[in-house]
Design an enzyme around this catalytic site. Structure first.
Site, PDB file in Angstrom:
ATOM      1  N   GLU A   1     -34.695   1.031 -52.543  1.00 46.12           N
ATOM      2  CA  GLU A   1     -33.909   1.267 -51.334  1.00 46.12           C
ATOM      3  C   GLU A   1     -32.548   1.855 -51.649  1.00 46.12           C
ATOM      4  O   GLU A   1     -32.094   2.791 -50.989  1.00 46.12           O
ATOM      5  CB  GLU A   1     -33.765  -0.021 -50.526  1.00 46.12           C
TER       6      GLU A   1
ATOM      7  N   HIS B   1     -37.874 -10.950 -43.415  1.00 43.87           N
ATOM      8  CA  HIS B   1     -38.439  -9.888 -42.571  1.00 43.87           C
ATOM      9  C   HIS B   1     -38.082 -10.097 -41.104  1.00 43.87           C
ATOM     10  O   HIS B   1     -38.884  -9.786 -40.215  1.00 43.87           O
ATOM     11  CB  HIS B   1     -39.959  -9.813 -42.745  1.00 43.87           C
TER      12      HIS B   1
HETATM   13  C1  LIG Z   1     -36.839  -4.496 -51.397  1.00 48.40           C
HETATM   14  C2  LIG Z   1     -38.173  -4.456 -50.729  1.00 48.40           C
HETATM   15  N1  LIG Z   1     -38.673  -3.292 -50.257  1.00 48.40           N
HETATM   16  C3  LIG Z   1     -39.877  -3.227 -49.660  1.00 48.40           C
HETATM   17  C4  LIG Z   1     -40.642  -4.346 -49.492  1.00 48.40           C
HETATM   18  C5  LIG Z   1     -42.009  -4.290 -48.788  1.00 48.40           C
HETATM   19  N2  LIG Z   1     -43.073  -4.661 -49.740  1.00 48.40           N
HETATM   20  C6  LIG Z   1     -43.601  -5.899 -49.792  1.00 48.40           C
HETATM   21  S1  LIG Z   1     -44.730  -6.060 -51.037  1.00 48.40           S
HETATM   22  C7  LIG Z   1     -44.533  -4.450 -51.486  1.00 48.40           C
HETATM   23  C8  LIG Z   1     -45.318  -3.886 -52.632  1.00 48.40           C
HETATM   24  C9  LIG Z   1     -45.045  -4.644 -53.883  1.00 48.40           C
HETATM   25  O1  LIG Z   1     -45.821  -4.115 -54.922  1.00 48.40           O
HETATM   26  P1  LIG Z   1     -45.822  -4.826 -56.327  1.00 48.40           P
HETATM   27  O2  LIG Z   1     -44.418  -5.160 -56.715  1.00 48.40           O
HETATM   28  O3  LIG Z   1     -46.597  -3.965 -57.257  1.00 48.40           O
HETATM   29  O4  LIG Z   1     -46.562  -6.209 -56.096  1.00 48.40           O
HETATM   30  P2  LIG Z   1     -48.090  -6.384 -55.661  1.00 48.40           P
HETATM   31  O5  LIG Z   1     -48.101  -6.456 -54.161  1.00 48.40           O
HETATM   32  O6  LIG Z   1     -48.847  -5.223 -56.181  1.00 48.40           O
HETATM   33  O7  LIG Z   1     -48.513  -7.685 -56.278  1.00 48.40           O
HETATM   34  C10 LIG Z   1     -43.588  -3.806 -50.688  1.00 48.40           C
HETATM   35  C11 LIG Z   1     -43.198  -2.398 -50.811  1.00 48.40           C
HETATM   36  C12 LIG Z   1     -40.088  -5.570 -49.972  1.00 48.40           C
HETATM   37  N3  LIG Z   1     -40.767  -6.721 -49.828  1.00 48.40           N
HETATM   38  N4  LIG Z   1     -38.883  -5.585 -50.582  1.00 48.40           N
END
Ligand SMILES: Cc1ncc(C[n+]2csc(CCOP(=O)(O)OP(=O)(O)O)c2C)c(N)n1
Ligand SMILES: Cc1ncc(C[n+]2csc(CCOP(=O)(O)OP(=O)(O)O)c2C)c(N)n1
Ligand SMILES: [Mg+2]
Ligand SMILES: [Mg+2]
Lengths: 325, 331, 325, 331
Positions: free
Chosen positions: C60, C129
């Protein structure tokens, strides 16, 4: 009693607490051997070494998030930002983590962390070294916000902040750093949420924040010579806010002005005005007025910088206008 | 950086079966939660850990309740492996007072400091910094505790990764960074998000001891963690472990799982199911036989059924308590 | 006229602007092929491809800072945060850079950037959220803050936001996304700083923000049945704030309540109250009241979540209390 | 990552003397500003670039006014090399209306979009992201312009470095990242702030073309920049250049310069003064002789004296204009 500067008084409070509690440590850029850009930690590195006076790379988000984890696991971090403007890269850690973890853990985790830095406009520091930002910290639940206006308060309030299990924003106006004041020889602490009546008066109440206290007292002196009696209130902490003391004063005077160097919109003056109106609507003989710094980024040139902050003169004029209402 | 992990089985039968049991507990809880979600018992989000059980299990096997774990939105497995009970987990997702976070948190905010589960976060990144901070506390307090951060590939490009790993490295803090590289962040492929998908290699550029392991092989994870945790407890500083794994369910329950990865890819990873892998390995090497697993299966089945029942019958929090604990008692 | 949902109306506005101006691009997580977590960009990737609908890693701060540089060099970025809570890691880029660069360059640089995201409490989204955060954006000079309450407004205001050369915070309450409304076939834009009278009335004025507008109209309907006439005002933009329309209403009714889901301290209600008191002190028959969500992190459990936001009933009660003053 | 930069002189005499002239202009302006600071003519901070002139000079020699430069608190040299005049620079530090930022900015906020000086920042980090954004604009607008970020070693551990370089790399944006590694951030040694002090090596972990050069050798910087700028203009994407250099004055005027580095270290670097290095090199290789430099020295001396005089006689901004340009005219 000894006379100490604002900076020295704060440093004495920090030193006393670090001597009392070995779990306290300070992080920041140049707060180790160098003793702090503003001498906030001078002499402490020699006493407590690098683990407790931890110089950092330029990673405000990183060390604030780190200190959040430290506060959750048995130590008591103090983040020394030097200029508080640098806090902005760590707002996510403060609002989403530090402010919320006591609540999310139902009080099973505490958050004893102090976030301190220099606020305010002055010395042509320009727009990246002149911010204050306290309204947003007052807006968010879970944080304490402290704005000491004099050496006595800075020591007593910093000691309370360090002992608090809540996260505390400790915001020191850089223009106050060299002001001198009397400091008792014996230990003292100042509780949060207790405003100080900086001057008693009968015709109007003026709440002044941080660096505005002194200027407002000067204005009150000037008006006293004209036989006008002004009560000056220093809230000292903005969260918690001692609205009781302010309302009592307004009950007596019927008039209120809030003087604040920072931006008016959604600022602390608006909050005080809104609360006092409800608490003392029938007490008010005039609308509650606000005098704020101009709503603009901070310019560099002295000619411009001087034009955006309240002065003793503009405070005096604002009080006159309030009395004329 | 070394990617050589010796995977000859060095642990005993009981320990190996304990790993199996832990992975199974996570699996069955997640399956239950998926069912509960479809049944409308879970009011908020639900990110399951199915397919990644070996990571939390292999790491947490080396931790005690005094060690501090910080995790992510996909934290059910970490919580269970750290000692949160199925009852506490399921009740939390049901929004009940008996949940580990008293119903305040749900799937993304699991807190149980009693067992060193210091919290999961709905925000990607902070767990890396907070684990670093736990390491700072433990170093200052001069204990042998460690801080552990679990995070996904999605956190790798985030500034928190860069700042946290560097701090833990230069200050030699007792921290283990565990990246669960499951190749996707929601629907964004890691190969799109960076040109260097070798996370352990990137970590190594900070000069932190770093290793990449098969995250579906609990024994490989366990071995890597043994080394890292021992180093941390001995004052040797931080370590980084990349676990290459895969989530076989959608990013979150109720979300689509198409348009960004292929059915073949999912099937290929399902074929490397961490539970099946361990089972066949143990049987294959004659360490255990089918009979050893049956009682575990039965016990876990009962445990999870009881937990779901417990959760369903648990009270919702009292609305009058909603503003408790915003501030500590000390003020 | 066609009936569209809030989300569809916003998307239509975005699509029209992207068709009109090839320098507009959108960044965010999942706003490309996927069409946005909330379908904010559905169908646009197929039309404009990856350069103009740019999926991002989870950075971000990185992409906000990047969009700042893009806005300085001839393009018009739109940041789609999905949940606005994620904006907090980029506050440094917004307050110290985006908000200040027009001023620091004396207007030689423009800052045409839209920062949009879902705000608000609902659906057990829990504390990471559910944020809104608009008071701090109102506090800082250089930013525009928009809080559309219905499909018609979201389209007209988003088009204005995209054409603005100032940075705009465009904050859409997720509980409104599926609300339907009539959208004209012909193009229209809605200017900033023009509040809407959502309902005319004579006995009390109620300013309702974002998702509170609909609930307040329901409360007004209920009170109308009892012969009580309430005027409901939707400010639509909080910066600039149309205090004139609000003051005129108070001049007529003599009473004002501000209903806002977000935190009270230093919130928008405080600002409106402070301004209206000065503009219309003699008009006030009662203190200006505020009804806000509780000052607490957002809990997950539906039982708790429901307890912290104003409801039609609590709004009705607050209006009754105001009339009783 | 390659650290091999061919430094046989490939440029002509005029071009070489132009580099000398540009470095000298920066040097003399800084010396003037240091004097002005002591004389109390500069109300705010003043971070000089003395000793690092070769970096801005070697890079900006390849840029036009259409290219976009983003810089830091130590930005005087970048501004001058990009085309801001000594008059505009000195007047800005004096807080005058004739300054490049109309007196709004001072030392840390130098804006002159007319010449592509898009701003310096008092905050460490943002310039990296903003240059990436300029690259994004230029790619979207399909021009051959480039974005350039200058930043210090102090920014290397910051999240902005990690996030910005990765974005510019994966999207192949026309951006040049120039790290001025002068070994210190204020009084914090880079060797304390990270365990891996090879910045170009760390950048390479993102798989961006990355090179380390002698930042006091303007010809080496010039050659590295030639390659990077050509690549960017040709659509080949981003590049990273680490310039190893040193500031021979205190972090800021009026600050102490002891307690964190030795006098010997300072002397050793002064012996590698970038102006002297170029001069002896050009003379040594028979490309120029002493006589070629004298007129330049005289011209620059006059230029800077005139600038200081101009600044001193310039008016302060009108206080009634203090709230202009907070918002654009469009609202
Ligand atoms: C700072 C932030 N930006 C966006 C999000 C929205 N979001 C929630 S989970 C996710 C993907 C996370 O991917 P990863 O870190 O690879 O974990 P996984 O879900 O694959 O276990 C996103 C973009 C968030 N929670 N926090
Ligand atoms: C985010 C942030 N934190 C702290 C500071 C205070 N500060 C100003 S300059 C500086 C050191 C910068 O070092 P470096 O990036 O190496 O540049 P140099 O001064 O060596 O040219 C620091 C810490 C700042 N300006 N911004
Ligand atoms: Mg992932
Ligand atoms: Mg440096």
């Amino acid at each position: 009693m000894r006379e100490l500067t604002y900076i020295a008084a704060g440093r004495e409070g920090l030193a006393e607490e670090m001597a009392r509690d070995a779990t306290i440590f300070v992080v920041g850029e140049g707060i180790g051997v160098r003793g702090g850009n503003f001498n906030t930690t001078q002499g402490l590195y020699e006493l407590y070494g690098p683990l407790r006076l931890r110089d950092t790379p330029i990673v405000e988000r990183g060390f604030v998030g780190m200190c959040c984890g430290a506060a959750m696991t048995g130590t008591r971090p103090i983040v020394d930002f030097m200029f508080v403007d640098f806090i902005l890269d760590s707002i996510g850690e403060i609002f989403n983590q530090i402010a919320k973890i006591q609540y999310m853990s139902s009080g099973r985790l505490k958050m004893p962390i102090v976030l301190r830095g220099a606020i305010g406009i002055g010395g042509s520091a320009a727009t990246h070294h002149s911010g204050s930002y306290f309204p947003m910290f007052v807006n968010i639940p879970g944080l304490r916000v402290v704005v000491p206006s004099n050496p006595y308060d800075v020591k007593g309030l910093l000691k309370t902040a360090i002992r608090s299990d809540d996260p505390v924003l400790f915001l020191e106006h850089k223009n106050l750093y060299n002001n001198k004041g009397q400091i008792p020889d014996e230990e003292y602490l100042i509780p949060f949420g207790a405003a100080a009546i900086a001057r008693e008066g009968t015709q109007a109440s003026v709440v002044a924040v941080g660096s505005m206290v002194r200027k407002t007292l000067e204005a009150a002196d000037a008006l006293a010579k004209q036989g006008i009696s002004i009560e000056v209130i220093d809230p000292r902490t903005l969260a918690p806010l001692d609205i009781g003391t302010i309302s009592e004063s307004v009950h007596k005077t019927g008039r209120l002005l809030i003087v604040d160097e920072t931006f008016a919109p959604c600022g602390i003056g608006a909050e005080i005005a809104a609360q006092v109106m409800v608490a003392g609507f029938d007490d008010l003989d005039a609308p509650i007025m606000r005098l704020n710094g101009l709503h603009t980024p901070t310019p560099y040139s002295p000619a411009l910088e001087a034009a955006i902050v309240p002065t003793t003169q503009s405070i005096t004029d604002a009080i006159q206008a309030l009395l004329a209402e | 950086m070394s990617t050589q992990i010796d995977t000859t089985i060095t642990i005993g039968k009981m320990e190996a079966l304990a790993l199996y049991r832990q992975m199974l507990m996570i699996r069955r809880c997640e399956e239950q939660l998926a069912k509960s979600y479809q049944a409308g018992m879970i009011p908020g989000a639900c990110h399951t850990y199915v397919g990644e059980e070996a990571v939390a299990t292999g790491i947490c096997a080396h931790l005690t309740h005094r060690d501090a774990v910080f995790s992510t939105h996909r934290g059910h497995g970490h919580a269970l492996a750290k000692g949160v009970t199925p009852r506490q987990l399921i009740a939390e997702l049901y929004g009940r007072e008996t949940g580990c976070s008293r119903g305040r948190g749900g799937s993304m905010h699991l807190f149980s400091p009693e067992v060193g589960m210091m919290g999961t976060s709905g925000i990607v990144g902070p767990c890396i910094l907070q684990a670093t901070g736990a390491g700072y506390s433990f170093k200052l307090l001069n204990t042998d505790q460690v801080g552990v951060a679990f995070f996904g590939d999605g956190a790798v490009n985030n500034g928190a990764f860069h700042e946290g790993i560097n701090l833990a490295t230069i200050w030699e803090l007792p921290v283990i960074f565990v990246c669960e590289n499951n190749m996707y962040a929601t629907e964004i492929a890691f190969s799109y998000a960076t040109r260097n998908t070798e996370v352990a290699e990137r970590a190594a550029s900070y000069k932190i001891p770093s290793v990449a392991v098969d995250g579906n092989d609990v024994l490989a994870v366990h071995a890597a963690a043994a080394e890292a945790v021992a180093r941390a407890r001995a004052g040797g500083g931080a370590s980084f472990i990349e676990c290459k794994t895969y989530r076989t369910r959608p990013h979150a329950e109720g979300m689509r799982d198409a348009g960004y990865r292929t059915a073949d890819e999912i099937e290929a990873w399902k074929a490397r199911d961490p539970l099946a892998l361990l089972q066949s390995r143990l049987v294959g090497e004659g360490i255990a036989n089918a009979g050893d697993f049956e009682p575990i299966d039965a016990e876990i089945k009962a445990l999870v059924e009881d937990a779901a029942e417990f959760a369903k019958n648990s009270p919702f929090p009292d609305p009058t308590s909603v503003t408790n604990h915003i501030y500590s008692a000390s003020q």
